[in-house]
Each structure stands twice: as C-alpha cells, then as structure tokens.
Design an enzyme around this catalytic site. Structure first.
Site, mmCIF file in Angstrom:
data_model
loop_
_atom_site.group_PDB
_atom_site.id
_atom_site.type_symbol
_atom_site.label_atom_id
_atom_site.label_comp_id
_atom_site.label_asym_id
_atom_site.label_seq_id
_atom_site.Cartn_x
_atom_site.Cartn_y
_atom_site.Cartn_z
ATOM 1 N N LYS A 188 0.851 -1.186 0.000
ATOM 2 C CA LYS A 188 0.000 0.000 0.000
ATOM 3 C C LYS A 188 0.888 1.237 0.000
ATOM 4 O O LYS A 188 1.469 1.598 1.020
ATOM 5 C CB LYS A 188 -0.925 0.059 1.220
ATOM 6 C CG LYS A 188 -1.985 1.183 1.073
ATOM 7 C CD LYS A 188 -2.461 1.746 2.387
ATOM 8 C CE LYS A 188 -1.635 2.906 2.863
ATOM 9 N NZ LYS A 188 -1.760 4.135 2.022
ATOM 10 N N GLY A 219 -4.966 3.276 -1.691
ATOM 11 C CA GLY A 219 -6.022 3.648 -0.761
ATOM 12 C C GLY A 219 -5.486 4.409 0.424
ATOM 13 O O GLY A 219 -4.292 4.725 0.497
ATOM 14 N N GLY A 221 -4.758 5.195 4.592
ATOM 15 C CA GLY A 221 -4.278 4.457 5.746
ATOM 16 C C GLY A 221 -5.388 3.913 6.627
ATOM 17 O O GLY A 221 -5.364 2.735 7.007
ATOM 18 N N PRO A 222 -6.383 4.740 6.988
ATOM 19 C CA PRO A 222 -7.438 4.242 7.866
ATOM 20 C C PRO A 222 -8.263 3.102 7.287
ATOM 21 O O PRO A 222 -8.917 2.373 8.041
ATOM 22 C CB PRO A 222 -8.307 5.486 8.093
ATOM 23 C CG PRO A 222 -7.382 6.634 7.898
ATOM 24 C CD PRO A 222 -6.466 6.206 6.797
ATOM 25 N N GLY A 225 -4.649 0.574 4.847
ATOM 26 C CA GLY A 225 -3.544 0.317 5.761
ATOM 27 C C GLY A 225 -3.979 -0.484 6.983
ATOM 28 O O GLY A 225 -3.313 -1.432 7.393
ATOM 29 N N GLU A 263 9.495 1.928 11.068
ATOM 30 C CA GLU A 263 10.491 2.983 10.865
ATOM 31 C C GLU A 263 9.729 4.291 10.956
ATOM 32 O O GLU A 263 8.974 4.631 10.056
ATOM 33 C CB GLU A 263 11.186 2.797 9.506
ATOM 34 C CG GLU A 263 12.520 3.525 9.408
ATOM 35 C CD GLU A 263 12.387 4.919 8.852
ATOM 36 O OE1 GLU A 263 12.309 5.864 9.683
ATOM 37 O OE2 GLU A 263 12.366 5.076 7.635
ATOM 38 N N CYS A 297 12.829 11.570 7.766
ATOM 39 C CA CYS A 297 12.703 11.177 9.165
ATOM 40 C C CYS A 297 14.017 11.334 9.920
ATOM 41 O O CYS A 297 14.015 11.524 11.138
ATOM 42 C CB CYS A 297 12.190 9.743 9.271
ATOM 43 S SG CYS A 297 13.101 8.571 8.258
ATOM 44 N N GLU A 389 8.750 16.628 15.656
ATOM 45 C CA GLU A 389 9.164 16.446 14.264
ATOM 46 C C GLU A 389 8.341 17.380 13.383
ATOM 47 O O GLU A 389 7.124 17.258 13.292
ATOM 48 C CB GLU A 389 8.964 14.995 13.836
ATOM 49 C CG GLU A 389 9.521 14.715 12.445
ATOM 50 C CD GLU A 389 9.422 13.245 12.075
ATOM 51 O OE1 GLU A 389 10.383 12.725 11.482
ATOM 52 O OE2 GLU A 389 8.379 12.626 12.366
#
Length: 482
Positions: A188, A219, A221-222, A225, A263, A297, A389
């Site tokens: 995904k 698609g 994430g909610p 994922g 990660e 990141c 972040e």
C-alpha cells in the site's frame, strides 16, 4: 500479465493540467478494478492542481490481494535464492532504464527537483536493489550448530505500508529484502504519492516476477492500511511513517501476533564539538536538515554547538540557508505546508531567535507549497521546534556548555533515529557517537552506506532496514535437531 489501465489527459484539473487516471489496482498478476467506487486525487505540490487519480481501495481489495499473495507464497519461497537474485537484478536493470520516467513520477507527486529525483529518489533505490541481488546470492541460508541444522525461511506474506516522502526508496527498502527472502507482498503506497508504485509494478511485471508475488492496493491508511495491519493472512507488516500511525499499526497487528517492523519519526541532533571544522560542520548540517525540503525522518533538525561558537554557527547557517532560498522543492501538500507554517510561528512565539527565513513563501513565489528555509537560534530543548518532528526546512540551533551538556541535550528526546557528530579527530567523534542513543550516527561527514542497518531507538521504531540486517527482518529461524 496485463498492462494497467491508464488514461493520460482523459480529464483535466481546474487549471487545465492533464490528469493521469489510474483506474485499477494490481492483484494476482493482473490490473483489476477495485471493488470500491471511490477515487483519490493526487495533487502536484508545485502547481497545487490534481495531476493523477488512483482507486480508493477497500478491505475487500485487501482480502483479494492477501489471498493472491498466499497462493503465490509456496512457489516463490521454494524458488532457489540464486533465481530470486536474478529476478531482482532484472528489476534493478529495468528500473535503471526507466530512471527518467520514474523521476518524473516522483517529481509530480512530491515536487522534488529533477536532479534530486534522479540522483536520490531513483538512484538510491537502484543501488539498494543491487545490494539485495548480492545478498540473496551470498547469504548463509542454513548452518550447522552442533547436532542442529539452523534454517532461515521466509516469514510469509508481508504487508508493506510506505510513506510519501521517499515514495520509491521506501518501496525498495521493503520489497528488496522481502523478495530476496522468498516472501510475497501486499503493497500500500501513500495515497499522497502513489505514482512511483504504479510505475514500479509495471517494472515488476516486465521483469517476470510471478503472479501474486507482489500485489498493489492503493487507498488510505485508515481503510487499506488498517485492513493490512489487522489481516490474519498477513504474517508481517512493515510500516514507515509517523510515530502516531506506527503505534496504531502495532496495536492492530497485536491480536494476530504478526511480526511488526516500524520505521518512524525522528528529531536528530548534529553535535559540533569544540575543535571541529565549524564551517564544514554547519554547512553539512544545513544540507542534512534541508534534504528533500526537510521531509526526511532522519533530518538533522537540531544543531548543537558550544556556547562560544553559537553566534558564528548561526551566521554560517543563515548564510547557507539563504543560498537555498527558492531552490528547495515544495512541501508535499497544503496540510504539510500549513503544519510547518504553524511550527515556524510557534518557534517565534516561544522565544527562539529567527535568524533567517520565517513564515510565508519565498520571495517571488505565489503558488505551490514552498516554505522559506528557516533557521532558529538560541533554541532551548524544551521548545516545540526542538522537540517535535516538523518535517520541513526548519533548523534549530541549540547552545551547550560542555560535552556532558551536549550529550544530555542530544539524548533528551523521545526519538532516536539519526544523528551526527563533528570533532577535531575521528577518535573523539567516535567516542561521542557511542554515547548517543540513536540508530545511526555520522562522524565528520561519514557517507551514507546502503549496506549498514537503518532504524531507530525509542519512539523512532523497531527493526532495521537495509543490508543483511534488513534481510533478516523477513526471515524466520528454524532449528532442526539431527
């Protein structure tokens, strides 16, 4: 294997720009319609207009993809490692042939400047795939320990959930070792930047990767994922993204006790010790903070300098940042643009000294999600710009009193992904690097090594990517007593 259904220019955005319509997902070796009717619009962050659409996948699509991956698993797992290596080599070579096209896909999705897209966003994944070609050939898959035969076997079906900031690199970081190990995959990609995944699936088809070994479900994430993370037919989920989303993935995976590799975020410190080459350290630190417009990141977003060197470091950083004004790519979305603007405003409100940059777009830029390269001085480690972040071109410079103080500040964070140390000698830098609680540390500008493990301590995640360490994430260990 069928070619994906795609129409270029079949629709136009509000500004008249041609839109590429991807109206299928990839399951079991074929491009097939989603079971849902929703469509996700992909926005070009330079023009702020829609340039592509992809299907808004469903849990039913994930069910189909997982079933296809499970059917393909026995055959791919039984394929000799040398043959899997040869297949990966073909993928690598075809990717190299399509570098320009892939770079364009990345640029349209996230706005990366052309040279950066080619050199980093595509060049690095080509190199990573090459490392797994060699590892698949050379890895010790079984060994004798006394009367035991220790065998390394693929973990099974892997759910790979990848982010938008390095859309191809994060795919190859997961698919390279997964395929080398003999796993099958349900991928995904980020709904913000899915175009590279579509091109990569075409490359996998052309390379002859067997049907069902890699499946693509676009698609959100909610929906997609979470369906992957919780699916009982998925043996492992590898996720790259925010710490908040990573904790959700882990929670969803827990009831099925599947393996989870995360990660996540970072707030990396660049520690410049007295006696180091201050000018080289600061300029390298600015580049390390602003790579990919700060959307990394492991960005070196905290620069720690001795109090006596603070003002000179600020001067050098402001000069280096100013030289990049107007040359960085945009942020990926309006949401990210507003988020970073909010952090810049908050830094001013909390009392950090704005050395350069600040709120708003660069001079002369009136469209696109561009942010002024920003440097804050006299930052304390309790400020939001030093603790959270930001994911934008915002650098905080923090003064320290002595090495013990520098160590305390560097480790005073919930993250532990990257970092850097600059010192008068490599030995001095190495000694300090050992005291930083983080997964990677560069000493005096040490170069990135795609064979070295990449991953974090604390809330930066668990597990490792790249090299042998990345391959081992996708392997189970069986002990056979003889």
């Amino acid at each position: 294997m069928t070619q994906q259904a795609e129409t270029t220019g079949a629709a136009t955005s509000g500004h008249g720009t041609a839109v590429t319509v991807h109206d299928t997902i990839h399951i079991g070796g074929a491009w097939v319609p989603s079971t849902g009717s929703g469509v996700i619009e992909v926005v070009d962050p330079v023009t702020e207009t829609v340039h592509a659409t992809v299907p808004e996948g469903t849990p039913e699509d994930v069910d189909r993809a997982v079933a296809a991956a499970r059917r393909a698993f026995p055959g791919w797992a039984a394929t000799p490692p040398a043959e899997r290596a040869a297949a990966l080599a073909k993928v690598r070579d075809l990717l190299a042939e399509r570098t320009g096209e892939m770079a364009e896909a990345v640029t349209r999705d996230i706005g990366a400047p052309g040279p950066l897209a080619q050199r980093v966003h595509v060049g690095l994944p080509i190199g990573v795939l090459g490392t797994y070609v060699r590892l698949a050939e050379e890895f010790v898959w079984e060994e004798r320990i006394g009367n035991s035969l220790v065998v390394r076997e693929p973990v099974g079906v892997v759910g790979a959930i990848t982010p938008w900031n390095f859309p191809l690199h994060q795919i190859t970081n997961k698919l390279g070792p997964a395929l080398a190990a003999g796993c099958t995959v349900v991928l995904k990609p980020s709904e913000v930047a899915p175009s590279a995944a579509y091109v990569f699936m075409e490359i996998l088809d052309a390379a002859g990767i067997p049907a069902g070994v890699v499946n693509l479900v676009s698609g959100t994430g909610p929906v997609v994922g979470e369906a992957i993370a919780s699916h009982p037919g998925v043996d492992m989920v590898s996720f790259t993204g925010s710490t908040r989303a990573g904790t959700r993935v882990a929670a969803l995976a827990a009831p099925t006790v599947k393996r989870v590799a995360l990660e996540l975020g970072g707030k990396s410190a660049n520690v410049i010790l007295p006696g180091a080459d201050l000018e080289a350290a600061v300029r390298a630190g600015v580049n390390g903070a602003y790579l990919n417009s700060g959307q990394a990141c492991n960005a070196l977003t905290r620069m720690l300098v001795h109090r006596d060197d603070h003002d000179r470091a600020v001067e050098l950083a402001a000069e280096a940042a100013g030289a990049l004004d107007g040359k960085l790519g945009p942020l990926v979305s309006s949401v990210q643009f507003e988020r970073v603007q909010g952090y810049i405003e908050r830094g001013v409100e909390e009392g950090a000294v704005l050395a350069t940059g600040g709120p708003g777009r660069p001079d002369g830029v009136d469209a696109g999600y561009f942010v002024r390269p920003t440097v804050f001085a006299n930052v304390s480690n309790d400020m939001a710009v030093a603790r959270e972040e930001i994911f934008g071109p915002v650098l905080s410079i923090l003064p320290y009193d002595d090495e013990a103080d520098a160590e305390r500040i560097a480790n005073d964070t919930s993250y532990g992904l990257g970092g850097a140390v600059w010192a008068a000698t490599q030995e001095e830098g190495l000694a300090f690097a050992r005291r930083i609680r983080t997964g990677q540390v560069d000493v005096n500008g040490g170069a990135f090594n795609p064979l070295a493990p990449f991953g974090g301590y604390k809330q930066s995640g668990n597990g490792r990517e790249l090299g042998r360490y990345g391959l081992e994430e996708y392997l189970e260990i069986k002990s056979i007593q003889l």
